[in-house]
Scaffold this active site. Structure first.
Site, mmCIF file in Angstrom:
data_model
loop_
_atom_site.group_PDB
_atom_site.id
_atom_site.type_symbol
_atom_site.label_atom_id
_atom_site.label_comp_id
_atom_site.label_asym_id
_atom_site.label_seq_id
_atom_site.Cartn_x
_atom_site.Cartn_y
_atom_site.Cartn_z
ATOM 1 C CB ILE A 56 -0.958 -0.032 1.232
ATOM 2 C CG1 ILE A 56 -2.217 0.775 0.958
ATOM 3 C CG2 ILE A 56 -0.266 0.382 2.510
ATOM 4 C CD1 ILE A 56 -3.303 0.577 2.003
ATOM 5 C CG ASN A 113 11.550 -5.571 7.522
ATOM 6 O OD1 ASN A 113 12.758 -5.527 7.305
ATOM 7 N ND2 ASN A 113 10.689 -4.794 6.899
ATOM 8 C CG HIS A 126 5.269 -9.340 5.593
ATOM 9 N ND1 HIS A 126 4.912 -9.366 6.925
ATOM 10 C CD2 HIS A 126 5.986 -8.201 5.426
ATOM 11 C CE1 HIS A 126 5.399 -8.298 7.529
ATOM 12 N NE2 HIS A 126 6.060 -7.568 6.641
HETATM 13 P P1 AMP Z 1 6.914 -4.740 7.647
HETATM 14 O O1 AMP Z 1 7.466 -3.465 8.167
HETATM 15 O O2 AMP Z 1 7.967 -5.642 7.073
HETATM 16 O O3 AMP Z 1 6.023 -5.443 8.664
HETATM 17 O O4 AMP Z 1 6.019 -4.361 6.400
HETATM 18 C C1 AMP Z 1 4.651 -4.221 6.420
HETATM 19 C C2 AMP Z 1 4.251 -3.696 5.075
HETATM 20 O O5 AMP Z 1 2.864 -3.840 4.918
HETATM 21 C C3 AMP Z 1 4.571 -2.192 4.882
HETATM 22 O O6 AMP Z 1 5.428 -2.043 3.754
HETATM 23 C C4 AMP Z 1 3.192 -1.588 4.642
HETATM 24 O O7 AMP Z 1 3.216 -0.530 3.702
HETATM 25 C C5 AMP Z 1 2.385 -2.772 4.155
HETATM 26 N N1 AMP Z 1 0.946 -2.694 4.369
HETATM 27 C C6 AMP Z 1 0.309 -2.371 5.507
HETATM 28 N N2 AMP Z 1 -1.030 -2.437 5.316
HETATM 29 C C7 AMP Z 1 -1.214 -2.842 4.044
HETATM 30 C C8 AMP Z 1 -2.368 -3.087 3.244
HETATM 31 N N3 AMP Z 1 -3.593 -2.948 3.727
HETATM 32 N N4 AMP Z 1 -2.199 -3.477 1.960
HETATM 33 C C9 AMP Z 1 -0.951 -3.608 1.447
HETATM 34 N N5 AMP Z 1 0.163 -3.389 2.144
HETATM 35 C C10 AMP Z 1 0.043 -3.002 3.429
#
Ligand code: AMP
Length: 141
Positions: A56, A113, A126
């Protein structure tokens, strides 16, 4: 009877200790909601084991997230508790997504991460896939 009670206590302490080490999976994290179809997302790929969708808040021209369908908090949890076909499925999914995004040849970065120091925000395992441009240094200091 005494032996049984102390055995029960020992077992209880072991369960508590395990729970302290392993983080509990939060069924309400944002990716769990995406997997249940409760919130919108831009799908890139899906199979039996993984779902991939656009981040996002993209940090590169192409920024896609690949998540296992199973409920795993992070790599600690996944590497310990996932079945072999789920582990293989996640790795194959990453490769498949790179092909679909047309970045397999040019190159890309896959990144995970993990936990507090790793900067993990969403507590569902993820991998990020970045590409579509020359990527900078691996980590910023
Ligand atoms: P992390 O910091 O590795 O946990 O990454 C989480 C990722 O999820 C971040 O890059 C956010 O921008 C992404 N994110 C959070 N909410 C959503 C969403 N609803 N759809 C797509 N990506 C998301």
């Amino acid at each position: 009877m005494k032996f049984f009670l102390s055995f029960k206590k020992e077992l209880y302490n072991l369960v508590l200790k395990k729970k302290k080490i392993e983080k509990m999976y939060d069924q309400n994290n944002i990716f769990a909601k995406i997997l249940r179809g409760e919130i919108p997302y831009k799908k890139v790929y899906e199979d039996k084991f993984v779902l991939a969708f656009h981040d996002i808040n993209p940090q590169a021209k192409i920024h896609v997230l690949v998540i296992p369908k199973g409920a795993y908090v992070d790599l600690n949890d996944f590497s310990k508790n996932a079945k072999n076909d789920e582990i293989a499925g996640l790795i194959r999914g990453l490769g498949e997504v790179a092909k679909i995004l047309n970045i397999a040849e040019a190159g890309y970065r896959y990144l995970g991460n993990n936990g507090k120091d790793g900067g993990q925000e969403v507590p569902h395992l993820h991998f990020h896939i970045f590409g579509g441009e020359k990527l900078g240094k691996m980590i910023s200091k």
